[in-house]
Design a protein around this motif. Structure first.
Motif: not given
Length: 282
Positions: A111-117, A139-141
Protein backbone atom coordinates in the motif's frame (compact mmCIF):
# COMPACT_ATOMS: atom_id res chain seq x y z
CA UNK A 1 -41.59 -7.27 -5.33
CA UNK A 2 -37.95 -8.23 -5.33
CA UNK A 3 -36.84 -5.57 -7.79
CA UNK A 4 -38.84 -2.81 -6.10
CA UNK A 5 -37.17 -3.34 -2.73
CA UNK A 6 -33.54 -4.17 -3.52
CA UNK A 7 -31.20 -1.19 -3.71
CA UNK A 8 -27.45 -0.84 -4.17
CA UNK A 9 -26.05 -0.58 -0.64
CA UNK A 10 -22.65 0.67 0.45
CA UNK A 11 -21.46 -2.94 0.70
CA UNK A 12 -22.64 -3.72 -2.83
CA UNK A 13 -20.79 -0.63 -4.05
CA UNK A 14 -17.68 -1.85 -2.27
CA UNK A 15 -17.96 -5.24 -3.93
CA UNK A 16 -18.53 -3.63 -7.32
CA UNK A 17 -15.34 -1.63 -6.82
CA UNK A 18 -13.49 -4.78 -5.74
CA UNK A 19 -14.64 -6.74 -8.80
CA UNK A 20 -14.23 -3.93 -11.33
CA UNK A 21 -17.95 -3.39 -11.85
CA UNK A 22 -18.58 -7.06 -12.65
CA UNK A 23 -22.12 -7.69 -11.38
CA UNK A 24 -21.88 -11.45 -11.94
CA UNK A 25 -18.84 -11.72 -9.64
CA UNK A 26 -20.57 -9.59 -7.02
CA UNK A 27 -23.67 -11.78 -7.23
CA UNK A 28 -21.56 -14.92 -6.87
CA UNK A 29 -19.90 -13.53 -3.75
CA UNK A 30 -23.27 -12.59 -2.23
CA UNK A 31 -24.56 -16.10 -2.93
CA UNK A 32 -21.47 -17.60 -1.29
CA UNK A 33 -21.91 -15.39 1.78
CA UNK A 34 -25.53 -16.46 2.09
CA UNK A 35 -24.50 -20.11 1.86
CA UNK A 36 -21.88 -19.64 4.57
CA UNK A 37 -24.04 -17.54 6.90
CA UNK A 38 -27.71 -18.35 7.49
CA UNK A 39 -28.21 -14.85 8.91
CA UNK A 40 -26.88 -13.09 5.81
CA UNK A 41 -29.38 -10.91 3.91
CA UNK A 42 -31.40 -12.53 1.15
CA UNK A 43 -29.65 -12.42 -2.19
CA UNK A 44 -31.53 -10.94 -5.16
CA UNK A 45 -31.48 -12.63 -8.53
CA UNK A 46 -28.73 -11.61 -10.92
CA UNK A 47 -31.25 -9.81 -13.15
CA UNK A 48 -32.54 -7.86 -10.14
CA UNK A 49 -28.99 -6.89 -9.21
CA UNK A 50 -28.38 -5.67 -12.76
CA UNK A 51 -31.57 -3.58 -12.69
CA UNK A 52 -30.66 -2.05 -9.33
CA UNK A 53 -27.18 -1.14 -10.56
CA UNK A 54 -28.63 0.54 -13.66
CA UNK A 55 -31.21 2.36 -11.53
CA UNK A 56 -29.07 3.44 -8.55
CA UNK A 57 -25.73 4.19 -10.21
CA UNK A 58 -25.13 6.81 -12.87
CA UNK A 59 -23.56 5.84 -16.19
CA UNK A 60 -20.42 7.54 -15.03
CA UNK A 61 -20.28 5.57 -11.80
CA UNK A 62 -20.74 2.30 -13.70
CA UNK A 63 -18.04 3.24 -16.20
CA UNK A 64 -15.69 4.26 -13.39
CA UNK A 65 -16.15 0.99 -11.50
CA UNK A 66 -15.26 -0.92 -14.66
CA UNK A 67 -12.53 1.20 -16.21
CA UNK A 68 -11.38 3.79 -13.68
CA UNK A 69 -11.69 7.48 -12.91
CA UNK A 70 -11.00 8.70 -16.44
CA UNK A 71 -13.92 6.63 -17.75
CA UNK A 72 -16.20 8.02 -15.05
CA UNK A 73 -15.27 11.58 -15.90
CA UNK A 74 -16.16 10.98 -19.54
CA UNK A 75 -19.79 10.65 -18.36
CA UNK A 76 -20.09 12.71 -15.18
CA UNK A 77 -19.22 16.39 -15.41
CA UNK A 78 -18.30 18.32 -12.28
CA UNK A 79 -17.22 21.89 -11.86
CA UNK A 80 -13.54 22.46 -11.21
CA UNK A 81 -12.38 24.24 -8.10
CA UNK A 82 -10.81 27.65 -8.80
CA UNK A 83 -7.00 27.76 -9.00
CA UNK A 84 -5.23 28.54 -5.75
CA UNK A 85 -1.74 28.78 -4.27
CA UNK A 86 0.75 26.21 -3.07
CA UNK A 87 -0.06 24.53 0.26
CA UNK A 88 -3.58 25.93 0.28
CA UNK A 89 -4.96 22.39 0.13
CA UNK A 90 -3.43 18.93 0.15
CA UNK A 91 -5.29 15.74 -0.62
CA UNK A 92 -4.37 12.40 0.94
CA UNK A 93 -5.23 8.82 0.13
CA UNK A 94 -4.13 5.18 0.27
CA UNK A 95 -3.37 3.34 -2.97
CA UNK A 96 -3.47 -0.47 -2.87
CA UNK A 97 -0.72 -1.45 -5.28
CA UNK A 98 -1.81 -4.17 -7.76
CA UNK A 99 1.67 -5.71 -7.90
CA UNK A 100 2.83 -8.81 -6.04
CA UNK A 101 6.20 -8.28 -4.35
CA UNK A 102 8.39 -10.53 -2.23
CA UNK A 103 8.15 -9.64 1.46
CA UNK A 104 10.49 -11.94 3.36
CA UNK A 105 9.63 -14.89 1.17
CA UNK A 106 5.88 -14.24 0.96
CA UNK A 107 4.00 -12.57 -1.88
CA UNK A 108 2.11 -9.42 -0.85
CA UNK A 109 0.55 -6.39 -2.51
CA UNK A 110 1.85 -3.21 -0.81
CA UNK A 111 0.00 0.00 0.00
CA UNK A 112 1.09 3.57 -0.69
CA UNK A 113 -0.05 6.43 1.56
CA UNK A 114 0.65 9.82 0.07
CA UNK A 115 -0.24 13.50 -0.10
CA UNK A 116 -0.31 15.86 -3.05
CA UNK A 117 -0.47 19.64 -3.23
CA UNK A 118 -3.55 20.55 -5.27
CA UNK A 119 -2.21 23.78 -6.75
CA UNK A 120 1.16 22.54 -8.03
CA UNK A 121 0.47 18.77 -8.32
CA UNK A 122 3.63 18.13 -6.30
CA UNK A 123 3.75 14.94 -4.23
CA UNK A 124 4.70 16.17 -0.77
CA UNK A 125 5.06 12.92 1.19
CA UNK A 126 4.90 9.16 0.70
CA UNK A 127 4.90 6.12 2.97
CA UNK A 128 4.88 2.52 1.72
CA UNK A 129 3.72 -0.43 3.80
CA UNK A 130 3.74 -4.14 3.03
CA UNK A 131 0.39 -4.48 4.80
CA UNK A 132 -2.87 -2.56 5.01
CA UNK A 133 -2.00 0.99 6.06
CA UNK A 134 -2.37 2.23 9.63
CA UNK A 135 -2.19 5.61 11.32
CA UNK A 136 1.60 5.15 11.42
CA UNK A 137 1.73 5.29 7.61
CA UNK A 138 -0.34 8.49 7.61
CA UNK A 139 1.86 10.10 10.26
CA UNK A 140 5.06 9.03 8.48
CA UNK A 141 3.88 10.48 5.18
CA UNK A 142 2.75 13.69 6.89
CA UNK A 143 6.07 14.06 8.71
CA UNK A 144 7.97 13.80 5.43
CA UNK A 145 5.65 16.38 3.86
CA UNK A 146 5.69 18.88 6.70
CA UNK A 147 9.44 18.71 7.38
CA UNK A 148 10.26 18.86 3.63
CA UNK A 149 12.51 15.83 4.00
CA UNK A 150 14.44 14.36 1.10
CA UNK A 151 13.71 13.18 -1.52
CA UNK A 152 10.64 15.44 -1.56
CA UNK A 153 12.18 18.83 -0.79
CA UNK A 154 11.74 21.67 -1.49
CA UNK A 155 7.98 21.00 -1.54
CA UNK A 156 6.07 20.71 1.71
CA UNK A 157 5.66 22.66 4.98
CA UNK A 158 2.22 23.17 6.59
CA UNK A 159 -0.89 23.02 4.39
CA UNK A 160 -3.90 25.22 4.96
CA UNK A 161 -6.21 22.20 4.75
CA UNK A 162 -6.10 18.45 4.08
CA UNK A 163 -8.91 16.64 2.24
CA UNK A 164 -9.54 12.92 2.72
CA UNK A 165 -12.57 10.68 2.15
CA UNK A 166 -13.51 8.95 5.38
CA UNK A 167 -10.37 6.83 5.70
CA UNK A 168 -10.29 5.77 9.34
CA UNK A 169 -6.49 5.98 9.44
CA UNK A 170 -6.60 9.62 8.31
CA UNK A 171 -9.35 10.45 10.82
CA UNK A 172 -8.06 8.63 13.89
CA UNK A 173 -7.57 10.68 17.04
CA UNK A 174 -3.77 10.55 16.76
CA UNK A 175 -3.72 12.12 13.30
CA UNK A 176 -6.47 14.69 13.89
CA UNK A 177 -4.88 15.71 17.20
CA UNK A 178 -1.48 16.12 15.56
CA UNK A 179 -2.96 18.24 12.78
CA UNK A 180 -5.09 20.18 15.26
CA UNK A 181 -1.99 21.08 17.24
CA UNK A 182 -0.59 22.59 14.02
CA UNK A 183 -3.92 24.32 13.24
CA UNK A 184 -4.41 22.27 10.06
CA UNK A 185 -8.04 21.22 9.53
CA UNK A 186 -8.70 17.76 8.10
CA UNK A 187 -11.80 17.78 5.88
CA UNK A 188 -13.71 14.49 5.82
CA UNK A 189 -15.41 14.20 2.44
CA UNK A 190 -18.55 12.10 1.89
CA UNK A 191 -18.07 8.50 0.86
CA UNK A 192 -18.10 7.56 -2.86
CA UNK A 193 -17.30 11.10 -4.04
CA UNK A 194 -13.92 10.75 -5.77
CA UNK A 195 -14.59 13.91 -7.80
CA UNK A 196 -14.28 15.93 -4.59
CA UNK A 197 -10.61 14.91 -4.31
CA UNK A 198 -9.82 14.69 -7.99
CA UNK A 199 -6.14 15.61 -7.64
CA UNK A 200 -5.18 12.57 -5.57
CA UNK A 201 -7.53 10.32 -7.59
CA UNK A 202 -5.76 11.44 -10.77
CA UNK A 203 -2.42 10.62 -9.12
CA UNK A 204 -3.69 7.16 -8.13
CA UNK A 205 -4.65 6.53 -11.75
CA UNK A 206 -1.41 7.98 -13.12
CA UNK A 207 0.91 5.84 -11.00
CA UNK A 208 -0.84 2.72 -12.24
CA UNK A 209 -0.97 3.72 -15.90
CA UNK A 210 2.55 5.20 -16.05
CA UNK A 211 4.47 2.92 -13.70
CA UNK A 212 2.81 -0.03 -11.97
CA UNK A 213 1.54 -1.63 -15.18
CA UNK A 214 5.15 -2.10 -16.33
CA UNK A 215 6.27 -4.07 -13.27
CA UNK A 216 6.50 -7.86 -13.04
CA UNK A 217 3.51 -9.59 -11.43
CA UNK A 218 1.16 -6.66 -12.06
CA UNK A 219 -2.21 -8.18 -11.18
CA UNK A 220 -4.23 -5.98 -13.53
CA UNK A 221 -2.60 -7.45 -16.62
CA UNK A 222 -4.79 -9.31 -19.09
CA UNK A 223 -5.57 -12.86 -17.98
CA UNK A 224 -5.15 -16.12 -19.84
CA UNK A 225 -7.96 -18.66 -20.09
CA UNK A 226 -8.88 -19.90 -16.64
CA UNK A 227 -8.10 -16.53 -15.08
CA UNK A 228 -4.35 -17.13 -14.80
CA UNK A 229 -1.93 -14.21 -15.09
CA UNK A 230 0.00 -13.96 -18.33
CA UNK A 231 3.30 -14.02 -16.39
CA UNK A 232 2.55 -16.33 -13.43
CA UNK A 233 6.19 -17.39 -13.09
CA UNK A 234 7.77 -13.95 -13.36
CA UNK A 235 10.12 -13.41 -10.41
CA UNK A 236 8.67 -10.75 -8.12
CA UNK A 237 10.49 -7.64 -7.07
CA UNK A 238 11.66 -7.60 -3.50
CA UNK A 239 9.77 -5.19 -1.28
CA UNK A 240 12.89 -3.03 -0.94
CA UNK A 241 13.38 -2.92 -4.71
CA UNK A 242 9.74 -1.94 -5.22
CA UNK A 243 10.01 0.92 -2.71
CA UNK A 244 13.16 2.17 -4.43
CA UNK A 245 11.51 2.16 -7.85
CA UNK A 246 8.40 3.89 -6.53
CA UNK A 247 10.47 6.68 -4.99
CA UNK A 248 12.30 7.09 -8.30
CA UNK A 249 8.93 7.46 -10.01
CA UNK A 250 7.83 10.06 -7.42
CA UNK A 251 11.04 12.02 -8.12
CA UNK A 252 10.29 11.82 -11.84
CA UNK A 253 6.74 13.04 -11.26
CA UNK A 254 7.89 16.03 -9.24
CA UNK A 255 10.90 17.06 -11.31
CA UNK A 256 10.45 15.84 -14.90
CA UNK A 257 6.72 15.33 -15.47
CA UNK A 258 4.79 18.19 -17.09
CA UNK A 259 1.07 18.04 -16.16
CA UNK A 260 -1.04 19.85 -18.76
CA UNK A 261 -2.58 22.17 -16.18
CA UNK A 262 0.85 23.59 -15.23
CA UNK A 263 1.50 25.19 -18.62
CA UNK A 264 4.79 23.47 -19.33
CA UNK A 265 6.15 23.48 -15.77
CA UNK A 266 6.99 20.47 -13.63
CA UNK A 267 5.37 20.32 -10.19
CA UNK A 268 8.60 21.49 -8.54
CA UNK A 269 8.96 24.35 -11.03
CA UNK A 270 5.35 25.38 -10.35
CA UNK A 271 6.08 25.18 -6.63
CA UNK A 272 9.20 27.34 -6.88
CA UNK A 273 7.44 29.88 -9.11
CA UNK A 274 4.74 30.41 -6.46
CA UNK A 275 5.76 33.19 -4.07
CA UNK A 276 3.19 32.31 -1.40
CA UNK A 277 4.98 32.29 2.00
CA UNK A 278 5.37 28.89 3.63
CA UNK A 279 3.93 28.08 7.04
CA UNK A 280 6.53 25.99 8.83
CA UNK A 281 6.22 23.66 11.79
CA UNK A 282 6.64 25.61 15.05
Amino acid sequence: MESSHFTVTAEVRRLLALWGGNASRVHAELVQRAADDPDAPAVPSLSTLHRAIRRDLTRGERAGLKSGEAARRAHDVFGQRPPTHRNAVWEGDHKHVPVEVDVEGELATPWVTWFIDCATKAITGVAVTAHAPSRDAVLASLRIAITRSEPFGPVGALPGQIRVDRGKEFLCATVTTAMGALAVPVTDLPAYTPHLKGTIEALNDAVEEMFLVSLPRYTGRQKLTGGRLADPDAPPLTYEAFVGLLLEWVAWWNTRHHPSVLNGKTPVEAWQADATPLEKQP
